[in-house]
Design an enzyme around this catalytic site. Structure first.
Site, PDB file in Angstrom:
ATOM      1  N   GLU A 221       4.966  67.704  26.123  1.00 21.93           N
ATOM      2  CA  GLU A 221       5.159  66.438  25.411  1.00 21.93           C
ATOM      3  C   GLU A 221       6.030  65.506  26.255  1.00 21.93           C
ATOM      4  O   GLU A 221       7.061  65.924  26.802  1.00 21.93           O
ATOM      5  CB  GLU A 221       5.844  66.660  24.056  1.00 21.93           C
ATOM      6  CG  GLU A 221       6.043  65.328  23.321  1.00 21.93           C
ATOM      7  CD  GLU A 221       6.767  65.474  21.988  1.00 21.93           C
ATOM      8  OE1 GLU A 221       6.136  65.888  21.012  1.00 21.93           O
ATOM      9  OE2 GLU A 221       7.983  65.169  21.956  1.00 21.93           O
TER      10      GLU A 221
ATOM     11  N   ALA B 125       7.247  55.957  15.203  1.00 21.81           N
ATOM     12  CA  ALA B 125       6.752  55.619  13.866  1.00 21.81           C
ATOM     13  C   ALA B 125       7.010  54.140  13.662  1.00 21.81           C
ATOM     14  O   ALA B 125       8.040  53.623  14.088  1.00 21.81           O
ATOM     15  CB  ALA B 125       7.480  56.448  12.814  1.00 21.81           C
TER      16      ALA B 125
ATOM     17  N   HIS C  60       9.008  71.899   5.971  1.00 22.77           N
ATOM     18  CA  HIS C  60       9.217  70.475   6.244  1.00 22.77           C
ATOM     19  C   HIS C  60      10.309  69.968   5.297  1.00 22.77           C
ATOM     20  O   HIS C  60      10.307  70.315   4.100  1.00 22.77           O
ATOM     21  CB  HIS C  60       7.907  69.700   6.028  1.00 22.77           C
ATOM     22  CG  HIS C  60       8.040  68.244   6.367  1.00 22.77           C
ATOM     23  ND1 HIS C  60       8.440  67.302   5.440  1.00 22.77           N
ATOM     24  CD2 HIS C  60       7.879  67.580   7.527  1.00 22.77           C
ATOM     25  CE1 HIS C  60       8.493  66.111   6.034  1.00 22.77           C
ATOM     26  NE2 HIS C  60       8.149  66.255   7.300  1.00 22.77           N
TER      27      HIS C  60
ATOM     28  N   GLN D 266       6.222  72.186  14.885  1.00 22.67           N
ATOM     29  CA  GLN D 266       7.552  71.616  15.054  1.00 22.67           C
ATOM     30  C   GLN D 266       8.407  72.682  15.748  1.00 22.67           C
ATOM     31  O   GLN D 266       8.053  73.871  15.726  1.00 22.67           O
ATOM     32  CB  GLN D 266       8.100  71.271  13.654  1.00 22.67           C
ATOM     33  CG  GLN D 266       9.474  70.678  13.595  1.00 22.67           C
ATOM     34  CD  GLN D 266       9.547  69.369  14.360  1.00 22.67           C
ATOM     35  OE1 GLN D 266       9.600  69.388  15.588  1.00 22.67           O
ATOM     36  NE2 GLN D 266       9.571  68.247  13.656  1.00 22.67           N
TER      37      GLN D 266
HETATM   38  P1  FAD Z   1       2.280  64.970   6.605  1.00 25.25           P
HETATM   39  O1  FAD Z   1       1.349  66.074   6.918  1.00 25.25           O
HETATM   40  O2  FAD Z   1       1.716  63.764   5.956  1.00 25.25           O
HETATM   41  O3  FAD Z   1       3.460  65.571   5.726  1.00 25.25           O
HETATM   42  C1  FAD Z   1       4.593  64.790   5.390  1.00 25.25           C
HETATM   43  C2  FAD Z   1       5.183  65.268   4.051  1.00 25.25           C
HETATM   44  O4  FAD Z   1       4.271  64.957   3.010  1.00 25.25           O
HETATM   45  C3  FAD Z   1       5.396  66.777   4.016  1.00 25.25           C
HETATM   46  O5  FAD Z   1       6.538  67.043   3.266  1.00 25.25           O
HETATM   47  C4  FAD Z   1       4.167  67.289   3.290  1.00 25.25           C
HETATM   48  O6  FAD Z   1       4.458  68.468   2.600  1.00 25.25           O
HETATM   49  C5  FAD Z   1       3.845  66.141   2.343  1.00 25.25           C
HETATM   50  N1  FAD Z   1       2.403  66.005   2.098  1.00 25.25           N
HETATM   51  C6  FAD Z   1       1.430  65.893   3.017  1.00 25.25           C
HETATM   52  N2  FAD Z   1       0.233  65.749   2.430  1.00 25.25           N
HETATM   53  C7  FAD Z   1       0.462  65.773   1.084  1.00 25.25           C
HETATM   54  C8  FAD Z   1      -0.350  65.661  -0.059  1.00 25.25           C
HETATM   55  N3  FAD Z   1      -1.669  65.494   0.042  1.00 25.25           N
HETATM   56  N4  FAD Z   1       0.235  65.711  -1.280  1.00 25.25           N
HETATM   57  C9  FAD Z   1       1.558  65.879  -1.408  1.00 25.25           C
HETATM   58  N5  FAD Z   1       2.404  65.987  -0.344  1.00 25.25           N
HETATM   59  C10 FAD Z   1       1.870  65.933   0.883  1.00 25.25           C
HETATM   60  N6  FAD Z   1       6.972  61.562  14.645  1.00 25.25           N
HETATM   61  C11 FAD Z   1       6.818  60.328  15.186  1.00 25.25           C
HETATM   62  O7  FAD Z   1       7.265  59.353  14.588  1.00 25.25           O
HETATM   63  N7  FAD Z   1       6.191  60.145  16.401  1.00 25.25           N
HETATM   64  C12 FAD Z   1       5.656  61.183  17.095  1.00 25.25           C
HETATM   65  O8  FAD Z   1       5.087  60.975  18.180  1.00 25.25           O
HETATM   66  C13 FAD Z   1       5.810  62.501  16.553  1.00 25.25           C
HETATM   67  N8  FAD Z   1       5.282  63.576  17.196  1.00 25.25           N
HETATM   68  C14 FAD Z   1       5.340  64.812  16.603  1.00 25.25           C
HETATM   69  C15 FAD Z   1       4.720  65.900  17.233  1.00 25.25           C
HETATM   70  C16 FAD Z   1       4.731  67.158  16.639  1.00 25.25           C
HETATM   71  C17 FAD Z   1       4.029  68.320  17.342  1.00 25.25           C
HETATM   72  C18 FAD Z   1       5.401  67.358  15.392  1.00 25.25           C
HETATM   73  C19 FAD Z   1       5.440  68.729  14.763  1.00 25.25           C
HETATM   74  C20 FAD Z   1       6.042  66.295  14.775  1.00 25.25           C
HETATM   75  C21 FAD Z   1       6.003  65.001  15.349  1.00 25.25           C
HETATM   76  N9  FAD Z   1       6.594  63.900  14.729  1.00 25.25           N
HETATM   77  C22 FAD Z   1       6.470  62.642  15.290  1.00 25.25           C
HETATM   78  C23 FAD Z   1       7.374  64.074  13.502  1.00 25.25           C
HETATM   79  C24 FAD Z   1       6.515  63.899  12.220  1.00 25.25           C
HETATM   80  O9  FAD Z   1       6.050  62.570  12.138  1.00 25.25           O
HETATM   81  C25 FAD Z   1       7.414  64.251  11.031  1.00 25.25           C
HETATM   82  O10 FAD Z   1       7.650  65.630  11.004  1.00 25.25           O
HETATM   83  C26 FAD Z   1       6.988  63.704   9.669  1.00 25.25           C
HETATM   84  O11 FAD Z   1       8.091  63.816   8.779  1.00 25.25           O
HETATM   85  C27 FAD Z   1       5.811  64.430   9.041  1.00 25.25           C
HETATM   86  O12 FAD Z   1       4.662  64.234   9.738  1.00 25.25           O
HETATM   87  P2  FAD Z   1       3.304  65.031   9.352  1.00 25.25           P
HETATM   88  O13 FAD Z   1       2.279  64.522  10.272  1.00 25.25           O
HETATM   89  O14 FAD Z   1       3.538  66.468   9.288  1.00 25.25           O
HETATM   90  O15 FAD Z   1       3.060  64.437   7.887  1.00 25.25           O
END
Ligand code: FAD
Length: 305
Positions: free
Chosen positions: A17, A51, A158, A185
């Protein structure tokens, strides 16, 4: 009549990354890192996205340079937070038209300032669906191929989630929406990855889940990580880093901890290793040296006899 095929080459996937640089000197350092990492022939390098799109131009600029000036295959991160649906579609079109063939679909961290717009999409799974929809508009440009879509997975709960079971359901929803693979993560204990793998497989998640590991070489970084990602940091590792005599010793401790995590994950059946580099190559290369990860032969060296 079908002929038996030789088994495919088996070597773990390797990826790094990177994040878009904020200054000219950071950019120079990043390019030294990119050149050093390129020599290890990774399968892809991922480029983070602030973000709310705060670093959109530098991210797209870095992706473009990686495509134009290196042999590396970039995976573009993309976040829902702060972006409208239309804006995200345009960005996906732009990435594909520039030659990007991999996108990591994320929600992004919500802005602390609640007056800022949150964006049209609530969850990463909606972004996966949007990318798949946009991709269908460009089937001819993609030569009827597909974009590889990755998502985030969590070895520890999370911070906003009610439970790890809920996290697995979310991962399942991302897979159902069209995700091809997941990257975890950061985590600190080997059993956290094995537990994730076990429960995800039991729940029907069959996409590859790549463990994301960080060479933990600095206390400051460890603390920052816990602030940003809401992670509970490993107190024993922190103590050892704090009491280390100098940076060289901290690097040895951090690299050893990362190698142990990576070895354990590979033994558990991880398909590869994703290294969060913080745009620095020295510790990442130390990890690779100690892991002795088998890599594919350099181009032109494949034996065909
Ligand atoms: P989601 O999958 O949408 O989940 C977010 C929250 O919503 C979780 O608590 C989940 O339980 C809940 N949720 C999801 N879907 C539902 C549903 N249908 N109903 C109810 N609850 C739900 N952040 C950045 O800003 N820029 C980056 O480039 C970046 N790169 C990353 C790379 C990796 C490999 C990882 C692991 C994380 C990265 N992040 C980045 C951080 C990430 O954006 C955060 O962890 C964020 O808080 C959650 O993202 P997510 O895509 O997992 O979201």
């Amino acid at each position: 009549m079908s002929f038996p095929l030789p088994p495919p080459p088996t070597y773990p996937a390797l990826s790094y990354e990177l994040f878009p640089p904020r200054t000219t000197s950071a950019e120079e350092g990043l390019w030294r890192t990119i050149r050093a990492l390129e020599d290890t022939r990774p399968d892809f390098v991922s480029v983070t996205y602030g973000a709310s799109g705060s670093n959109r131009d530098t991210a797209v600029g870095l992706l473009k340079r990686l495509l134009d000036e290196t042999t590396l295959k970039p995976l573009a991160h993309l976040t829902c937070v702060g972006n409208s649906r239309d804006y995200l579609v345009q960005l996906v079109y732009e990435l594909i038209s520039r030659g990007v063939r991999g996108i990591l679909a994320l929600r992004g961290d919500r802005p602390l300032d609640r007056s800022l717009p949150e964006g049209d999409l609530q969850h990463a799974s909606e972004l996966v669906e949007l990318i798949r929809q946009a991709e269908r508009q460009l089937t001819a440009h993609l030569c009827a191929g597909r974009v590889a879509v990755g998502v985030a997975a969590y070895s520890t709960k999370h911070p906003e989630s009610p439970s790890t079971e809920h996290d697995i359901e979310v991962l399942l929803a991302k897979q159902a929406a069209g995700a091809d693979f997941a990257i975890t993560q950061v985590y600190f204990a080997p059993e956290q990855y094995s537990q994730l793998l076990r429960t995800a497989r039991r729940a029907g998640v069959d996409i590859p889940i790549i463990p994301g590991v960080i060479p933990f070489t600095s206390v400051r970084r460890l603390e920052r990580l816990s602030e940003l990602a809401g992670l509970q940091i490993d107190a024993r590792l922190k103590d050892r880093l704090v009491s280390a005599g100098d940076d060289a010793e901290r690097r040895r401790i951090g690299v050893r901890a990362t190698v142990d995590l990576a070895h354990a994950a590979l033994n558990d059946g991880a398909p590869g290793i994703h290294i969060y580099t913080f745009n620095e190559h020295a510790a990442a290369l130390d990890v690779l040296d100690r892991l002795e990860l088998s890599r594919p032969p350099a181009p032109g060296l494949i034996q065909t006899a």
